[in-house]
Write an enzyme that holds these catalytic residues in place. Sequence first.
Site, PDB file in Angstrom:
ATOM      1  N   SER A   1      -6.700   0.254  -2.591  1.00  0.00           N
ATOM      2  CA  SER A   1      -7.461  -0.805  -3.275  1.00  0.00           C
ATOM      3  C   SER A   1      -6.944  -1.011  -4.693  1.00  0.00           C
ATOM      4  O   SER A   1      -6.905  -2.143  -5.189  1.00  0.00           O
ATOM      5  CB  SER A   1      -8.939  -0.418  -3.329  1.00  0.00           C
ATOM      6  OG  SER A   1      -9.444  -0.292  -2.014  1.00  0.00           O
TER       7      SER A   1
ATOM      8  N   THR B   1       2.077  -3.062   8.487  1.00  0.00           N
ATOM      9  CA  THR B   1       2.019  -3.797   9.758  1.00  0.00           C
ATOM     10  C   THR B   1       3.397  -4.307  10.158  1.00  0.00           C
ATOM     11  O   THR B   1       4.105  -4.898   9.337  1.00  0.00           O
ATOM     12  CB  THR B   1       1.038  -4.986   9.637  1.00  0.00           C
ATOM     13  OG1 THR B   1      -0.248  -4.468   9.294  1.00  0.00           O
ATOM     14  CG2 THR B   1       0.932  -5.769  10.943  1.00  0.00           C
TER      15      THR B   1
ATOM     16  N   GLU C   1      -5.980  -6.241   3.795  1.00  0.00           N
ATOM     17  CA  GLU C   1      -5.836  -7.355   2.842  1.00  0.00           C
ATOM     18  C   GLU C   1      -7.016  -7.387   1.865  1.00  0.00           C
ATOM     19  O   GLU C   1      -7.498  -8.445   1.471  1.00  0.00           O
ATOM     20  CB  GLU C   1      -5.628  -8.690   3.592  1.00  0.00           C
ATOM     21  CG  GLU C   1      -4.372  -8.617   4.472  1.00  0.00           C
ATOM     22  CD  GLU C   1      -3.735  -9.926   4.833  1.00  0.00           C
ATOM     23  OE1 GLU C   1      -3.989 -10.914   4.124  1.00  0.00           O
ATOM     24  OE2 GLU C   1      -2.965  -9.944   5.808  1.00  0.00           O
TER      25      GLU C   1
ATOM     26  N   THR D   1     -10.485  -4.628   1.008  1.00  0.00           N
ATOM     27  CA  THR D   1     -11.752  -4.298   1.679  1.00  0.00           C
ATOM     28  C   THR D   1     -12.855  -5.243   1.205  1.00  0.00           C
ATOM     29  O   THR D   1     -12.707  -5.959   0.202  1.00  0.00           O
ATOM     30  CB  THR D   1     -12.181  -2.853   1.326  1.00  0.00           C
ATOM     31  OG1 THR D   1     -12.419  -2.806  -0.096  1.00  0.00           O
ATOM     32  CG2 THR D   1     -11.119  -1.828   1.708  1.00  0.00           C
TER      33      THR D   1
ATOM     34  N   THR E   1       0.824  -1.221   0.000  1.00  0.00           N
ATOM     35  CA  THR E   1       0.000   0.000   0.000  1.00  0.00           C
ATOM     36  C   THR E   1       0.857   1.270   0.000  1.00  0.00           C
ATOM     37  O   THR E   1       1.916   1.305   0.627  1.00  0.00           O
ATOM     38  CB  THR E   1      -0.917  -0.015   1.244  1.00  0.00           C
ATOM     39  OG1 THR E   1      -1.666  -1.237   1.234  1.00  0.00           O
ATOM     40  CG2 THR E   1      -1.867   1.162   1.267  1.00  0.00           C
ATOM     41  N   GLU E   2       0.360   2.297  -0.698  1.00  0.00           N
ATOM     42  CA  GLU E   2       1.031   3.597  -0.753  1.00  0.00           C
ATOM     43  C   GLU E   2       0.002   4.702  -0.483  1.00  0.00           C
ATOM     44  O   GLU E   2      -1.202   4.440  -0.530  1.00  0.00           O
ATOM     45  CB  GLU E   2       1.641   3.806  -2.148  1.00  0.00           C
ATOM     46  CG  GLU E   2       2.665   2.745  -2.497  1.00  0.00           C
ATOM     47  CD  GLU E   2       3.298   2.963  -3.875  1.00  0.00           C
ATOM     48  OE1 GLU E   2       2.876   3.903  -4.586  1.00  0.00           O
ATOM     49  OE2 GLU E   2       4.211   2.196  -4.199  1.00  0.00           O
TER      50      GLU E   2
ATOM     51  N   ARG F   1     -26.039 -12.338  34.068  1.00  0.00           N
ATOM     52  CA  ARG F   1     -26.691 -11.049  34.290  1.00  0.00           C
ATOM     53  C   ARG F   1     -28.199 -11.244  34.427  1.00  0.00           C
ATOM     54  O   ARG F   1     -28.837 -11.866  33.559  1.00  0.00           O
ATOM     55  CB  ARG F   1     -26.384 -10.122  33.108  1.00  0.00           C
ATOM     56  CG  ARG F   1     -27.161  -8.837  33.070  1.00  0.00           C
ATOM     57  CD  ARG F   1     -26.656  -7.851  34.090  1.00  0.00           C
ATOM     58  NE  ARG F   1     -27.363  -6.594  33.993  1.00  0.00           N
ATOM     59  CZ  ARG F   1     -27.325  -5.643  34.932  1.00  0.00           C
ATOM     60  NH1 ARG F   1     -26.597  -5.834  36.024  1.00  0.00           N
ATOM     61  NH2 ARG F   1     -27.998  -4.531  34.770  1.00  0.00           N
TER      62      ARG F   1
HETATM   63  C1  FAD Z   1      -4.019  -1.313  10.556  1.00  0.00           C
HETATM   64  C2  FAD Z   1      -3.699  -1.539   9.102  1.00  0.00           C
HETATM   65  C3  FAD Z   1      -2.712  -2.423   8.741  1.00  0.00           C
HETATM   66  C4  FAD Z   1      -2.348  -2.559   7.396  1.00  0.00           C
HETATM   67  N1  FAD Z   1      -1.298  -3.359   7.062  1.00  0.00           N
HETATM   68  C5  FAD Z   1      -0.829  -3.348   5.786  1.00  0.00           C
HETATM   69  C6  FAD Z   1       0.375  -4.029   5.435  1.00  0.00           C
HETATM   70  O1  FAD Z   1       1.006  -4.675   6.286  1.00  0.00           O
HETATM   71  N2  FAD Z   1       0.827  -3.939   4.165  1.00  0.00           N
HETATM   72  C7  FAD Z   1       0.171  -3.228   3.195  1.00  0.00           C
HETATM   73  O2  FAD Z   1       0.644  -3.191   2.069  1.00  0.00           O
HETATM   74  N3  FAD Z   1      -1.001  -2.593   3.483  1.00  0.00           N
HETATM   75  C8  FAD Z   1      -1.497  -2.622   4.754  1.00  0.00           C
HETATM   76  N4  FAD Z   1      -2.655  -1.959   5.060  1.00  0.00           N
HETATM   77  C9  FAD Z   1      -3.361  -1.234   4.019  1.00  0.00           C
HETATM   78  C10 FAD Z   1      -4.731  -1.832   3.668  1.00  0.00           C
HETATM   79  O3  FAD Z   1      -4.574  -3.046   2.976  1.00  0.00           O
HETATM   80  C11 FAD Z   1      -5.489  -0.766   2.876  1.00  0.00           C
HETATM   81  O4  FAD Z   1      -5.845   0.241   3.805  1.00  0.00           O
HETATM   82  C12 FAD Z   1      -6.723  -1.309   2.185  1.00  0.00           C
HETATM   83  O5  FAD Z   1      -6.371  -2.185   1.144  1.00  0.00           O
HETATM   84  C13 FAD Z   1      -7.605  -0.191   1.605  1.00  0.00           C
HETATM   85  O6  FAD Z   1      -6.867   0.756   0.901  1.00  0.00           O
HETATM   86  P1  FAD Z   1      -7.046   2.317   1.232  1.00  0.00           P
HETATM   87  O7  FAD Z   1      -6.913   2.469   2.709  1.00  0.00           O
HETATM   88  O8  FAD Z   1      -6.153   3.094   0.377  1.00  0.00           O
HETATM   89  O9  FAD Z   1      -8.545   2.627   0.900  1.00  0.00           O
HETATM   90  P2  FAD Z   1      -9.123   3.069  -0.550  1.00  0.00           P
HETATM   91  O10 FAD Z   1      -8.632   2.137  -1.593  1.00  0.00           O
HETATM   92  O11 FAD Z   1      -8.914   4.524  -0.736  1.00  0.00           O
HETATM   93  O12 FAD Z   1     -10.672   2.780  -0.340  1.00  0.00           O
HETATM   94  C14 FAD Z   1     -11.563   3.684   0.311  1.00  0.00           C
HETATM   95  C15 FAD Z   1     -12.969   3.125   0.156  1.00  0.00           C
HETATM   96  O13 FAD Z   1     -13.316   3.040  -1.231  1.00  0.00           O
HETATM   97  C16 FAD Z   1     -13.704   1.728  -1.544  1.00  0.00           C
HETATM   98  N5  FAD Z   1     -13.314   1.429  -2.924  1.00  0.00           N
HETATM   99  C17 FAD Z   1     -12.081   1.579  -3.497  1.00  0.00           C
HETATM  100  N6  FAD Z   1     -12.117   1.175  -4.776  1.00  0.00           N
HETATM  101  C18 FAD Z   1     -13.382   0.760  -5.017  1.00  0.00           C
HETATM  102  C19 FAD Z   1     -14.046   0.202  -6.151  1.00  0.00           C
HETATM  103  N7  FAD Z   1     -13.415  -0.004  -7.316  1.00  0.00           N
HETATM  104  N8  FAD Z   1     -15.353  -0.106  -6.039  1.00  0.00           N
HETATM  105  C20 FAD Z   1     -15.999   0.084  -4.859  1.00  0.00           C
HETATM  106  N9  FAD Z   1     -15.444   0.596  -3.756  1.00  0.00           N
HETATM  107  C21 FAD Z   1     -14.133   0.905  -3.837  1.00  0.00           C
HETATM  108  C22 FAD Z   1     -12.996   0.841  -0.532  1.00  0.00           C
HETATM  109  O14 FAD Z   1     -13.640  -0.422  -0.375  1.00  0.00           O
HETATM  110  C23 FAD Z   1     -13.131   1.704   0.706  1.00  0.00           C
HETATM  111  O15 FAD Z   1     -14.385   1.538   1.273  1.00  0.00           O
HETATM  112  C24 FAD Z   1      -3.061  -1.836   6.409  1.00  0.00           C
HETATM  113  C25 FAD Z   1      -4.091  -0.978   6.775  1.00  0.00           C
HETATM  114  C26 FAD Z   1      -4.405  -0.796   8.104  1.00  0.00           C
HETATM  115  C27 FAD Z   1      -5.505   0.166   8.463  1.00  0.00           C
END
Ligand code: FAD
Length: 384
Positions: free
Chosen positions: A131, A157, A364, A366, A125-126, A269
């Site tokens: 996603s 993580t 991993e 959403t 992730t960046e 309870r």
């Molecule tokens: C505590 C924690 C630990 C993590 N650990 C790791 C790690 O070890 N390594 C790593 O690489 N990443 C890690 N992540 C990142 C995590 O995998 C991402 O946060 C996740 O994949 C979502 O990406 P984003 O946060 O950029 O959300 P976004 O991609 O910006 O999504 C925002 C919202 O839009 C929705 N959305 C996006 N695209 C679409 C679409 N095409 N259609 C419908 N809805 C959509 C998503 O479902 C979400 O509801 C971690 C995140 C957290 C919070």
Amino acid sequence: MIRDQETLNILLDTVSRFVRERLVPNESRVAETDHIPDEIVAEMRELGLFGLSIPEEHGGMGLTMEEEVLATFEIGHTSPTFRSLFATNNGIGGQGIVIDGTPEQKAHWLPKLVTGEVIGSFALTEPDSGSDAASLRTSAIRDGEHYVLNGTKRYITNAPEAGVFTVMARTDPAKKGADGISAFIVERGTPGLSLGPPDEKMGHKGSHTCDVIFEDCRVPAANLIGGREGVGFKTAMKVLDKGRINIAAISVGVAERMLADALRYACERKQFGKPIAEFQLIQAMLADSKAEIYAARSMVVDAARRRDEGRDVGTEAACAKMFASEMCGRVADRAVQIFGGAGYLAEYGIERFYRDVRLFRIFEGTTQIQQLVIARNMIRGFNG
Ligand SMILES: Cc1cc2nc3c(=O)[nH]c(=O)nc-3n(C[C@H](O)[C@H](O)[C@H](O)COP(=O)(O)OP(=O)(O)OC[C@H]3O[C@@H](n4cnc5c(N)ncnc54)[C@H](O)[C@@H]3O)c2cc1C
């Protein structure tokens, strides 16, 4: 696939006892201090928890996927923070090397991951690529016997604890999608690699994430996973297919724990002169939770067996992750409701689980991304 039921039973009993006697009593301490005590980490290492799914030839237990999910169900009976520490070695932080590493990469890193001497992290992730992981921008440009990495990875993580990172970066800037991406092993301490401050999170206190920053970070070409450019995104997706079954399994385990706590509370309870468990509206919440956990557990075991058979589990892993993590959220919500006002107070612990499990629906992939994966595979199947 279960290789030897008796050996597995011994492992599951040992893990279950460790969870009950050592981890459960330390749950609130870990949440309050944001730290897993060193003596507990040492016990985890001794039990072999860092190497559950790393092959035996490299010192791990080499559990099959079915054996691993059964162990994960047990591990889920306590705060998921504990698992976070050793889960990246078994999962996203170690599997890139297990699945696609060269013999030299495996021989060098896997024994260290098995013992927990080194913690592995997975950096996909960046800031502008979550996603839509294939749009990642971190670059890795070949320069003689090195690649020079530049970019930032977000929410990684165990990054603050990690000794080694699996990093997905673009080796071919001309290719915008997945084909231009390669996977690298980057050692902590490599000049040009730095970490951001730890993230403040809603839950999972004691487990840490932060940014990982690469500024002209020179990584030996020998650290290209599998020795091949352009297949790093495929490696990441293989790692995530396995990871998703594991997130589904931990969702089941934690849901079982929350339901057990809610059942005990409901039987003890009393209101209106009798245990609240005798009220049918409470029974409905208990019963719905029980049935949904059973469904998710069955899905997880089935997906794990299919993976053990060598079948493509992209769809099943996504189904299990989506259903089990959403189920876990519903069970957490009902458990808080059954506890009433106590459910909202830190003292009873159930609100901590409620916050912790929220993550399962996000990382991993959403829930929405799992839906897209499932539907895409269905449509591909239909169109042949
Ligand atoms: C505590 C924690 C630990 C993590 N650990 C790791 C790690 O070890 N390594 C790593 O690489 N990443 C890690 N992540 C990142 C995590 O995998 C991402 O946060 C996740 O994949 C979502 O990406 P984003 O946060 O950029 O959300 P976004 O991609 O910006 O999504 C925002 C919202 O839009 C929705 N959305 C996006 N695209 C679409 C679409 N095409 N259609 C419908 N809805 C959509 C998503 O479902 C979400 O509801 C971690 C995140 C957290 C919070």
